[in-house]
Structure formats: structure tokens, C-alpha cells
Scaffold this active site. Sequence first.
Site, PDB file in Angstrom:
ATOM      1  N   LYS A  22       0.801  -1.211   0.110  1.00 35.29           N
ATOM      2  CA  LYS A  22      -0.057  -0.046   0.069  1.00 35.29           C
ATOM      3  C   LYS A  22       0.621   1.410   0.039  1.00 35.29           C
ATOM      4  CE  LYS A  22      -3.382   2.148   3.136  1.00 35.29           C
ATOM      5  NZ  LYS A  22      -4.284   3.004   2.336  1.00 35.29           N
ATOM      6  N   THR A  25      -2.694   6.836  -0.049  1.00 35.71           N
ATOM      7  CA  THR A  25      -3.776   6.757   0.882  1.00 35.71           C
ATOM      8  C   THR A  25      -4.758   8.237   0.201  1.00 35.71           C
ATOM      9  OG1 THR A  25      -4.645   7.093   3.026  1.00 35.71           O
ATOM     10  CG2 THR A  25      -2.598   8.521   2.637  1.00 35.71           C
ATOM     11  N   GLU A  75      -3.689   0.805  -3.672  1.00 33.76           N
ATOM     12  CA  GLU A  75      -4.330   0.477  -2.159  1.00 33.76           C
ATOM     13  C   GLU A  75      -4.238  -1.000  -1.988  1.00 33.76           C
ATOM     14  OE1 GLU A  75      -5.377   2.360  -0.144  1.00 33.76           O
ATOM     15  OE2 GLU A  75      -5.967   4.332  -0.704  1.00 33.76           O
TER      16      GLU A  75
HETATM   17  C1  LIG Z   1      -9.300   9.155  10.365  1.00 28.39           C
HETATM   18  C2  LIG Z   1      -9.057   8.816   9.168  1.00 28.39           C
HETATM   19  O1  LIG Z   1      -9.620   9.537   8.168  1.00 28.39           O
HETATM   20  N1  LIG Z   1      -8.458   7.744   8.966  1.00 28.39           N
HETATM   21  C3  LIG Z   1      -7.905   6.941   7.710  1.00 28.39           C
HETATM   22  C4  LIG Z   1      -8.504   7.182   6.581  1.00 28.39           C
HETATM   23  C5  LIG Z   1      -8.040   6.460   5.381  1.00 28.39           C
HETATM   24  N2  LIG Z   1      -7.490   5.403   5.568  1.00 28.39           N
HETATM   25  C6  LIG Z   1      -7.028   4.617   4.383  1.00 28.39           C
HETATM   26  O2  LIG Z   1      -6.669   5.251   3.245  1.00 28.39           O
HETATM   27  C7  LIG Z   1      -7.120   4.792   1.969  1.00 28.39           C
HETATM   28  C8  LIG Z   1      -8.066   5.926   1.441  1.00 28.39           C
HETATM   29  O3  LIG Z   1      -8.856   6.364   2.246  1.00 28.39           O
HETATM   30  C9  LIG Z   1      -7.763   3.279   2.565  1.00 28.39           C
HETATM   31  O4  LIG Z   1      -6.797   2.651   2.501  1.00 28.39           O
HETATM   32  C10 LIG Z   1      -8.276   3.986   3.970  1.00 28.39           C
HETATM   33  O5  LIG Z   1      -8.527   2.972   4.770  1.00 28.39           O
HETATM   34  C11 LIG Z   1      -6.995   4.942   6.836  1.00 28.39           C
HETATM   35  O6  LIG Z   1      -6.361   4.108   7.066  1.00 28.39           O
HETATM   36  N3  LIG Z   1      -7.202   5.813   7.824  1.00 28.39           N
END
Ligand SMILES: CC(=O)Nc1ccn([C@@H]2O[C@H](CO)[C@@H](O)[C@H]2O)c(=O)n1
Length: 106
Positions: A22, A25, A75
Amino acid sequence: MTPMSSISFFERFEADILSGRKTITLRDESESGLVPGQELPVVTFEQGRWFCDIRILAVTPLAFSELDEEHAQAENMSLPELKLLIGEIYPGLEQLYLIRFELLQG
Ligand SMILES: CC(=O)Nc1ccn([C@@H]2O[C@H](CO)[C@@H](O)[C@H]2O)c(=O)n1
């Protein structure tokens, strides 16, 4: 705006980040102030537990409707999975920010 001094990820993505599967983000505007070259600690969203450091490579505005297979691959998921996930984290949000990063060693 105060610069971000750490970034959090849901614990379920920890293994993907540590293995280098990954490398991006997608976040909302509140996390778009990261600067290329910036190095920062990565913590879990759930516990605030540190698990690595990353270097920011690029921060680019990206519309939800522009998400494609290449983003999904970076991702480590399918495009439908990624769209579903973004829709859950950021319901109805069109303006996202693509953050590319690299893992810093030890
Ligand atoms: C507080 C808050 O927003 N936390 C987040 C937001 C996003 N993400 C990851 O980023 C990528 C795209 O969004 C995906 O893999 C999501 O799971 C995360 O791990 N934690």
C-alpha cells in the site's frame, strides 16, 4: 494551519503498509497539508500505536469520480472495494487528496 506531525491509518492496513503493498492513501482536505519530502510517524487510528515512518512523495487533488484501477492497485484492493471504502470513510465527499508515500526503513 498547524502542520501534521503524524498520520493515522486503520489497524487493518498496517500489514499492507509495512510490506510496501500500500503506497497511497486518499484523504479529505483536513489532511491535505502534507508536504513532499516531509517524513512523519505513522500510528494506528484505534490505539495511536506507532508502527513505521513514511516520507511523503506527492499530494495531489483527486476527485472521487477519477478513481481508477491504478489507485486501487496502489491501495492493494479492487476498484469497487476502494470506492466502497472511501464512501464509508467520507460519505458523499467528491474532493479527495491523493497522498503518495514511501516507507522509511527502521
Ligand atoms: C481518520 C481517518 O480518516 N483515517 C483513515 C482514512 C483513510 N485510511 C485509508 O486510506 C485509504 C484511502 O482512504 C484507505 O486505505 C483507507 O482505509 C485510513 O487508514 N485511515
